[in-house]
Design a protein around this motif. Structure first.
Motif, PDB file in Angstrom:
ATOM      1  N   ILE A 153      15.553  73.109 -31.122  1.00 21.71           N
ATOM      2  CA  ILE A 153      16.393  72.706 -32.248  1.00 21.71           C
ATOM      3  C   ILE A 153      16.022  71.266 -32.563  1.00 21.71           C
ATOM      4  O   ILE A 153      16.256  70.371 -31.740  1.00 21.71           O
ATOM      5  N   CYS A 154      15.418  71.025 -33.706  1.00 19.59           N
ATOM      6  CA  CYS A 154      14.946  69.679 -34.028  1.00 19.59           C
ATOM      7  C   CYS A 154      15.985  68.921 -34.840  1.00 19.59           C
ATOM      8  O   CYS A 154      16.566  69.461 -35.775  1.00 19.59           O
ATOM      9  N   SER A 155      16.191  67.689 -34.460  1.00 24.33           N
ATOM     10  CA  SER A 155      17.141  66.820 -35.154  1.00 24.33           C
ATOM     11  C   SER A 155      16.488  65.456 -35.299  1.00 24.33           C
ATOM     12  O   SER A 155      16.588  64.621 -34.402  1.00 24.33           O
ATOM     13  N   THR A 156      15.798  65.227 -36.405  1.00 25.00           N
ATOM     14  CA  THR A 156      15.052  63.992 -36.574  1.00 25.00           C
ATOM     15  C   THR A 156      15.652  63.124 -37.673  1.00 25.00           C
ATOM     16  O   THR A 156      16.508  63.553 -38.437  1.00 25.00           O
ATOM     17  N   CYS A 157      15.164  61.920 -37.751  1.00 24.14           N
ATOM     18  CA  CYS A 157      15.686  60.949 -38.706  1.00 24.14           C
ATOM     19  C   CYS A 157      15.367  61.357 -40.146  1.00 24.14           C
ATOM     20  O   CYS A 157      14.241  61.737 -40.461  1.00 24.14           O
ATOM     21  N   THR A 158      16.381  61.267 -41.006  1.00 26.92           N
ATOM     22  CA  THR A 158      16.185  61.543 -42.437  1.00 26.92           C
ATOM     23  C   THR A 158      16.789  60.407 -43.260  1.00 26.92           C
ATOM     24  O   THR A 158      17.342  60.629 -44.331  1.00 26.92           O
ATOM     25  N   CYS A 159      16.674  59.172 -42.756  1.00 24.87           N
ATOM     26  CA  CYS A 159      17.302  58.043 -43.431  1.00 24.87           C
ATOM     27  C   CYS A 159      16.598  57.747 -44.757  1.00 24.87           C
ATOM     28  O   CYS A 159      15.496  58.217 -45.026  1.00 24.87           O
ATOM     29  N   ASN A 160      17.239  56.930 -45.578  1.00 21.89           N
ATOM     30  CA  ASN A 160      16.719  56.613 -46.916  1.00 21.89           C
ATOM     31  C   ASN A 160      15.665  55.519 -46.914  1.00 21.89           C
ATOM     32  O   ASN A 160      15.155  55.143 -47.963  1.00 21.89           O
ATOM     33  N   TYR A 161      15.328  55.001 -45.728  1.00 22.14           N
ATOM     34  CA  TYR A 161      14.377  53.897 -45.656  1.00 22.14           C
ATOM     35  C   TYR A 161      12.956  54.370 -45.374  1.00 22.14           C
ATOM     36  O   TYR A 161      12.029  53.564 -45.286  1.00 22.14           O
ATOM     37  N   GLN A 162      12.762  55.666 -45.218  1.00 24.94           N
ATOM     38  CA  GLN A 162      11.450  56.173 -44.833  1.00 24.94           C
ATOM     39  C   GLN A 162      10.435  56.060 -45.968  1.00 24.94           C
ATOM     40  O   GLN A 162      10.741  56.347 -47.121  1.00 24.94           O
ATOM     41  N   ASP A 163       9.243  55.633 -45.603  1.00 25.80           N
ATOM     42  CA  ASP A 163       8.117  55.613 -46.527  1.00 25.80           C
ATOM     43  C   ASP A 163       6.863  55.898 -45.717  1.00 25.80           C
ATOM     44  O   ASP A 163       6.229  54.997 -45.184  1.00 25.80           O
TER      45      ASP A 163
END
Length: 235
Positions: free
Chosen positions: A187-197
């Motif tokens: 079960i994957c739970s990774t970062c989905t924040c708005n700062y990703q580029d």
């Protein structure tokens, strides 16, 4: 019972680079993604093998912009007899005036906290989940964007810290980890924040696939080329 194909790749890296030695205390960064989950499963499995003389601990570095570790994932860890400690870190407050949040800054801060935890609690190694594709993508980015022949080393020793970083997945292609994760019920739970580029990383990934035709053996040859350098034929 035979080991899964992924574990055989990890075993080879562990042996080739002497990543796990008797008496080691190893810290694993548990991000919630497939790569760190694969490491945790592998280490749990390896501890059951006769003659294993090491210990490990999983740490989830939580920030104010990342989701909590999925409870179902924690239950999966528990089924492997692994508990995860959460370390809370505020990354936004560390930004200097005029600087923007990005993945590199966030990962650097989380890595720093892992180092501090390791030194404070007697761990001599930190295991990170960078795989073969990560290594080659970083190699291409550094060559094309910086003019340097460098990437993430399978084993890295710090000059200022008594802790080594090991990357047991360095031989494992990403698609193999994905296949293993599906069969093992990750079960994957990774970062989905708005700062990703991640545009540079995505471009490097596309170039790597184009260069190798997605052929794992060609990716392995690229990796091997970093260990088979002929200085007489370089500028």
């Amino acid at each position: 019972m035979p080991q899964p194909p992924l574990f055989r790749y990890i075993d080879k890296a562990v042996i080739d680079y002497k990543m796990i030695e008797n008496g080691d205390r190893i810290l694993i960064g548990a991000s919630g993604g497939k790569d760190s989950t694969a490491l945790i499963e592998y280490f749990s499995n390896r501890l059951k093998r006769p003659g294993s003389d090491f210990e490990f601990k999983a740490i989830h570095v939580a920030t104010e912009i990342t989701p909590d570790l999925n409870q179902d994932l924690q239950n999966l860890f528990a089924s492997w007899n692994v508990s995860v400690e959460t370390l809370n870190v505020e990354v936004l407050g560390r930004l200097k005036p005029g600087r923007k949040m990005n993945c590199y800054w966030c990962s650097t801060q989380r890595r720093t906290e892992l180092l501090r935890y390791a030194m404070a609690n007697g761990f001599n190694k930190i295991a990170l989940g960078h795989h073969l594709d990560d290594t080659l993508e970083t190699l291409l980015m550094n060559m094309l964007d910086k003019g340097t022949f460098s990437t993430m080393a399978p084993v890295m020793t710090y000059n200022n810290y008594p802790v080594k970083v090991i990357r047991p997945l360095c031989y494992a292609p990403e698609n193999l980890i994905i296949e293993h994760g599906k069969s093992a019920g990750y079960i994957c739970s990774t970062c989905t924040c708005n700062y990703q580029d991640n545009s540079r990383r995505k471009q490097a990934r596309a170039k790597l696939e184009f260069l190798t035709d997605g052929d794992p053996s060609k990716k392995e040859h690229l990796f091997d080329s970093m260990r088979n350098i002929h200085p007489d034929y370089l500028a």
